[in-house]
Write an enzyme that holds these catalytic residues in place. Structure first.
Site, PDB file in Angstrom:
ATOM      1  N   GLU A 211      -2.288   9.037 -11.287  1.00  0.00           N
ATOM      2  CA  GLU A 211      -1.841   7.804 -11.930  1.00  0.00           C
ATOM      3  C   GLU A 211      -1.764   7.947 -13.459  1.00  0.00           C
ATOM      4  OE1 GLU A 211      -4.607   4.813 -10.477  1.00  0.00           O
ATOM      5  OE2 GLU A 211      -4.872   5.982  -8.645  1.00  0.00           O
TER       6      GLU A 211
ATOM      7  N   ARG B 232       0.849  -1.207   0.000  1.00  0.00           N
ATOM      8  CA  ARG B 232       0.000   0.000   0.000  1.00  0.00           C
ATOM      9  C   ARG B 232       0.880   1.252   0.000  1.00  0.00           C
ATOM     10  NH1 ARG B 232      -4.523   0.416  -1.772  1.00  0.00           N
ATOM     11  NH2 ARG B 232      -5.249  -1.348  -0.555  1.00  0.00           N
TER      12      ARG B 232
ATOM     13  N   ARG C 131       1.789  -6.345  -9.840  1.00  0.00           N
ATOM     14  CA  ARG C 131       2.160  -5.773  -8.533  1.00  0.00           C
ATOM     15  C   ARG C 131       2.297  -6.849  -7.458  1.00  0.00           C
ATOM     16  NH1 ARG C 131      -2.998  -2.598  -5.799  1.00  0.00           N
ATOM     17  NH2 ARG C 131      -4.512  -4.270  -6.035  1.00  0.00           N
TER      18      ARG C 131
ATOM     19  N   ASP D 291     -12.433   9.515  -6.595  1.00  0.00           N
ATOM     20  CA  ASP D 291     -11.930   8.369  -7.359  1.00  0.00           C
ATOM     21  C   ASP D 291     -12.389   8.594  -8.799  1.00  0.00           C
ATOM     22  OD1 ASP D 291     -11.000   5.991  -8.304  1.00  0.00           O
ATOM     23  OD2 ASP D 291     -12.046   4.719  -6.858  1.00  0.00           O
TER      24      ASP D 291
ATOM     25  N   HIS E 237       0.498   3.642 -10.595  1.00  0.00           N
ATOM     26  CA  HIS E 237      -0.528   4.105  -9.640  1.00  0.00           C
ATOM     27  C   HIS E 237       0.151   4.889  -8.505  1.00  0.00           C
ATOM     28  CE1 HIS E 237      -3.741   3.692  -6.642  1.00  0.00           C
ATOM     29  NE2 HIS E 237      -4.469   2.891  -7.393  1.00  0.00           N
TER      30      HIS E 237
HETATM   31  O1  TA6 Z   1      -6.861   4.010  -8.696  1.00  0.00           O
HETATM   32  C1  TA6 Z   1      -7.945   4.138  -7.872  1.00  0.00           C
HETATM   33  C2  TA6 Z   1      -8.390   2.762  -7.416  1.00  0.00           C
HETATM   34  O2  TA6 Z   1      -8.702   1.945  -8.519  1.00  0.00           O
HETATM   35  C3  TA6 Z   1      -9.534   2.939  -6.436  1.00  0.00           C
HETATM   36  O3  TA6 Z   1     -10.770   2.581  -6.966  1.00  0.00           O
HETATM   37  C4  TA6 Z   1      -9.109   2.213  -5.199  1.00  0.00           C
HETATM   38  O4  TA6 Z   1      -9.739   1.053  -4.969  1.00  0.00           O
HETATM   39  C5  TA6 Z   1      -7.599   2.120  -5.388  1.00  0.00           C
HETATM   40  O5  TA6 Z   1      -7.321   2.105  -6.734  1.00  0.00           O
HETATM   41  C6  TA6 Z   1      -6.824   1.080  -4.617  1.00  0.00           C
HETATM   42  O6  TA6 Z   1      -7.015  -0.206  -5.109  1.00  0.00           O
HETATM   43  P1  TA6 Z   1      -6.378  -1.445  -4.343  1.00  0.00           P
HETATM   44  O7  TA6 Z   1      -6.719  -2.638  -5.195  1.00  0.00           O
HETATM   45  O8  TA6 Z   1      -4.903  -1.190  -4.262  1.00  0.00           O
HETATM   46  O9  TA6 Z   1      -7.019  -1.470  -2.992  1.00  0.00           O
END
Ligand code: TA6
Length: 291
Positions: free
Chosen positions: A265, A72, A94, A206, A163
């Site tokens: 991103e 994260r 990832r 988002d 991201h």
């Molecule tokens: O990029 C935004 C997003 O797609 C959100 O919708 C949110 O869920 C985030 O990425 C994080 O995703 P993850 O799968 O890392 O929890």
């Protein structure tokens, strides 16, 4: 645990060492121009700090380091799809083990190159042969290039994102410009919407911005700096801040940590990139700090 202070298990050059945390190998760069760390699990950059500057990239204080989960924060490599287009969310890159292919350095900085190729396990999730090269140019600026090559005998297409999670002093005072006006609102099931020239944050955001300008700027007022994000090879820019409720629901984010991060991103979304056998495409993000 301060990841930057882990003991070295292998010194590759003056500027590049390998260290390890909970089974996750990290390529650590310490150079006159900048410091950075890249996890081989995920090909995931986890810190970047130009010399004399504060950290630019945000890493969750509750980020989990084990070889089965995505980290994260940092710069997750979402590939070969974005979001929940398939399982796992944001693709398998990832969560994959990347290989260190090359490292080079001179007075301008350090270049680290990683590789990920298809394997029996990736072909179970996505039945195509590929070669991904991920290049990090680490210096006063950070440049990340993901080049995907079709090494199969048929065409395939892919989406994804670099991201990036950016560190900010206080999300309540952050302004973003350059993302364009039109967006799909992921908090409203992808509804098409139009915003203004400046984005501020008072709740979860988002959004998939579908016609971003060449440079998106994060004005981090309380840190008295601007972060410029120049994306290439993309067709959209996703901007995300989970705000409080969602942060609380995520085990790898502290309840209030949404206050100090924002994701901007470099994204391939909606219209995937199609590659014929032998073809390549590069998705990039170039990050610099301005005072
Ligand atoms: O990029 C935004 C997003 O797609 C959100 O919708 C949110 O869920 C985030 O990425 C994080 O995703 P993850 O799968 O890392 O929890």
């Amino acid at each position: 645990m301060d990841l930057r202070k882990l003991s070295t298990i292998n010194a590759l050059s003056d500027a590049v060492t390998i260290c390890e945390f909970q089974g996750v190998k990290i390529v650590r760069v310490i150079h006159d121009t900048a410091e950075a760390g890249i996890s081989l699990h995920g090909g995931h950059l986890i810190w970047f700090k130009p010399a004399g500057e504060q950290d630019v990239i945000w890493l969750s204080e509750k980020a989990e380091f084990d070889t089965t989960k995505a980290i994260r924060g940092g710069i997750p490599v979402c590939w070969p799809w974005f979001g929940k287009a398939a399982t796992p969310s944001h693709g398998f890159a990832r969560n994959s083990q990347w290989t260190l292919k090359e490292h080079r350095e001179n007075s301008n900085g350090v270049i680290i190159s990683l590789m990920l190729e298809d394997s029996e396990s990736t072909r179970k999730m996505w039945p195509h042969k590929f070669k991904n090269e991920l290049i990090f140019e680490i210096g006063t600026e950070l440049k990340v290039h993901l080049t995907s090559t079709n090494v199969d005998d048929h065409s395939w297409s892919y989406g994804g994102a670099l991201h990036t999670y950016f560190t900010v002093a206080d999300i309540n005072t952050v302004e973003i410009t350059g993302m364009g006006k039109e967006y799909n609102d992921s908090t409203q099931g992808g509804k098409i919407a139009e915003g203004g020239d400046t984005l501020t944050f008072t709740q979860e955001v988002d959004r998939v911005y579908t016609s971003p300008q060449d440079i998106i700027e994060i004005n981090d007022k309380n840190n008295q700096r601007q972060i410029a994000v120049e994306n290439q090879g993309h067709n959209a820019a996703v901007i995300w801040n989970p705000w409080q409720e969602l942060s609380i629901s995520m085990s790898d984010m502290a309840d209030n940590s949404f206050e100090t991060m924002v994701c901007v991103e470099s994204t391939i979304h909606g219209q995937d990139i199609e590659l014929a056998p032998g073809q390549s495409h590069t998705l990039s993000t170039l990050i610099s700090v301005k005072k």
